[in-house]
Design a protein around this motif. Sequence first.
Motif, PDB file in Angstrom:
ATOM      1  N   MET A  45      -8.288   4.717   3.884  1.00 38.52           N
ATOM      2  CA  MET A  45      -8.398   3.370   2.909  1.00 38.52           C
ATOM      3  C   MET A  45      -9.210   3.030   1.016  1.00 38.52           C
ATOM      4  O   MET A  45     -10.281   3.273   1.470  1.00 38.52           O
ATOM      5  CB  MET A  45      -8.618   1.739   3.687  1.00 38.52           C
ATOM      6  N   VAL A  58      -5.675  -2.003  -0.307  1.00 41.67           N
ATOM      7  CA  VAL A  58      -5.955  -1.176  -0.196  1.00 41.67           C
ATOM      8  C   VAL A  58      -4.573  -0.602  -0.558  1.00 41.67           C
ATOM      9  O   VAL A  58      -3.096  -1.058  -0.652  1.00 41.67           O
ATOM     10  CB  VAL A  58      -5.818  -0.733   1.283  1.00 41.67           C
ATOM     11  N   THR A  64      -8.670   1.185  -2.389  1.00 42.97           N
ATOM     12  CA  THR A  64      -8.217  -0.495  -2.472  1.00 42.97           C
ATOM     13  C   THR A  64      -8.977  -0.650  -4.067  1.00 42.97           C
ATOM     14  O   THR A  64      -8.466   0.693  -4.899  1.00 42.97           O
ATOM     15  CB  THR A  64     -10.160  -1.072  -2.844  1.00 42.97           C
ATOM     16  N   THR A  72       0.935  -1.169  -0.327  1.00 44.03           N
ATOM     17  CA  THR A  72      -0.298  -0.388  -0.147  1.00 44.03           C
ATOM     18  C   THR A  72       0.785   1.414  -0.005  1.00 44.03           C
ATOM     19  O   THR A  72       1.730   1.158   0.722  1.00 44.03           O
ATOM     20  CB  THR A  72      -0.768   0.244   1.452  1.00 44.03           C
TER      21      THR A  72
END
Length: 521
Positions: free
Chosen positions: A189, A172, A191, A87
């Motif tokens: 967050m 994420v 995705t 992420t």
Amino acid sequence: MMMMIGWGSLLLMIMMIMIVMVVVLVMKENGLTGVKYSYSDVISKSLKVASAFKKSGYKPGDVIAVFSTNNPEYLLVYIAAAAAGLTTTTMNSAYSANELKFHLENSECCAIITTEELVSTVKEAVGTSETVKLKEIIVFGNSHGCRPFSTLVEDDGTALTEVYSGNAKEDVLVLPYSSGTTGLPKGVMLTHHNIVSNLLQLTILDFDTSDRILGILPFYHIYGMVCILFSIITNGCSIYTLPKFEPEIFLSTLSKNRITCAHLVPPLILFLAKHPLVEDHDLSAIRRIFSGAAPLGKELLLECKERLGVQEMIQGYGLTETSPVVHLSVPPIRHEGSVGTLVPNTAAKIIDPETNEILGPMQTGELCIKGPQVMKGYLHRPEATADMIRDGWLYSGDLAHYDEDGHFYITDRLKELIKYKGFQVPPAELEALLITHPDIKDCAVIGIPDEKAGELPRAYVVTNDKSTIREEDVLNFVKANVAPYKQLRGGVELVSEIPKSAAGKILRRILRDSYKNKLND
Ligand code: 4UW
């Protein structure tokens, strides 16, 4: 139906268009560096960086941070992280060490990629924290004790055996920060599914592989990240990156490179509409200007359009929490003050904030949004997530109405957020800082209107009985602790009390009205 695809599929899309050159240009203080990457360069180098991440031991779900002004390598990091299942979190490159420390602790990131100029801020942030657990500092360029980014680009690529394809709706991809409707900045967050959905929703705009895009808005903010940097991947355009706004460099980049599309914010549109320097540059290649992140008045929009002879002035609306695009004024544009209609696969309703009753056309209320671009939630903040997303609807905190044709107009903000030149200034953050001053016993921060910046943060301060501090001392205290864009440019007023509700909530509306009344006196 929105397809369930992740970043891996996007990479395949890049492969299909990789014959097209992505021309990127970076400027440093002393002029042009002229670095260029083709799409095939972007893919091969990103995959090598992904392999280097794997060799460093970073695993799917780990968070890496980018703390940098715009440069072409930003795209390599985003794609590399996605390919390795990591992420990417981003923050404003103007952050002070304290602001950065909060972000690094909160996001629990394991590595940070930064510039030579910002290494000292990173070291200061890490040095004063016991909880920041960075395994390494990676630097674009060279700096003592840091790993040069070039060594990642030179990796042999062997550790990346396949591009990560996990769960597109859960994993994420990016973690930008936003204060949302209230409080301190929170990790948003987003995705793979959120981002890819929004990129597909953006394809209602016809871009051409011959389009040349300006990359001046920061790639760490959702607008620059998705609408500019990621969207070139789906469109196959070229992008010209600039690290900051300097009038002459901005204009000459537009003219020399025959930029066709410029994504801007209202203060830059004001500059193009009014500044005398603009006359000295040939901007005739610009066919399209985008505006977002803050309100753009109809008069200013038309003034800029007329002066530059631009065919399309497109407004977009959305939030970090919506990946970001919710509305776009797609050509042919008939309602110039509007942010346009909903992008595909998105629903909206306007509700009365007091009663929750759904309102009809031309009635003003809170704008609520539903769609595949709505965030998974705030990192480690289930209660803040539940407060913002209720029954599947995201409560934007913006006041809006729509007309009979389905065109939306954003008219005001219900939430406490202040926007200075499109940048988020969370009042709660400044209030939390002010209250640490030994002479201050209560305070409140609001945004006041400003023609150039949109809004300016202004503080109301109650001092301790024996205190002798003055407005100037409060200004300097804030200045010493926050990024320049958060400074109290709207001034400081010493008051005897802060208006509050019975529940202890600051009544910002009363402060805003009292400021307005003062101006009118
Ligand atoms: N008019 C009035 C607008 C507008 C606006 C945003 O920092 P964030 O979280 O996110 C952004 C997103 C910018 C953006 C979204 C979609 C798009 O197409 C585009 O470019 C063309 C840019 O800035 O701040 C979100 C808050 O910013 C305000 C509004 O209050 C929103 O809740 N905002 N766009 N066109 N206000």
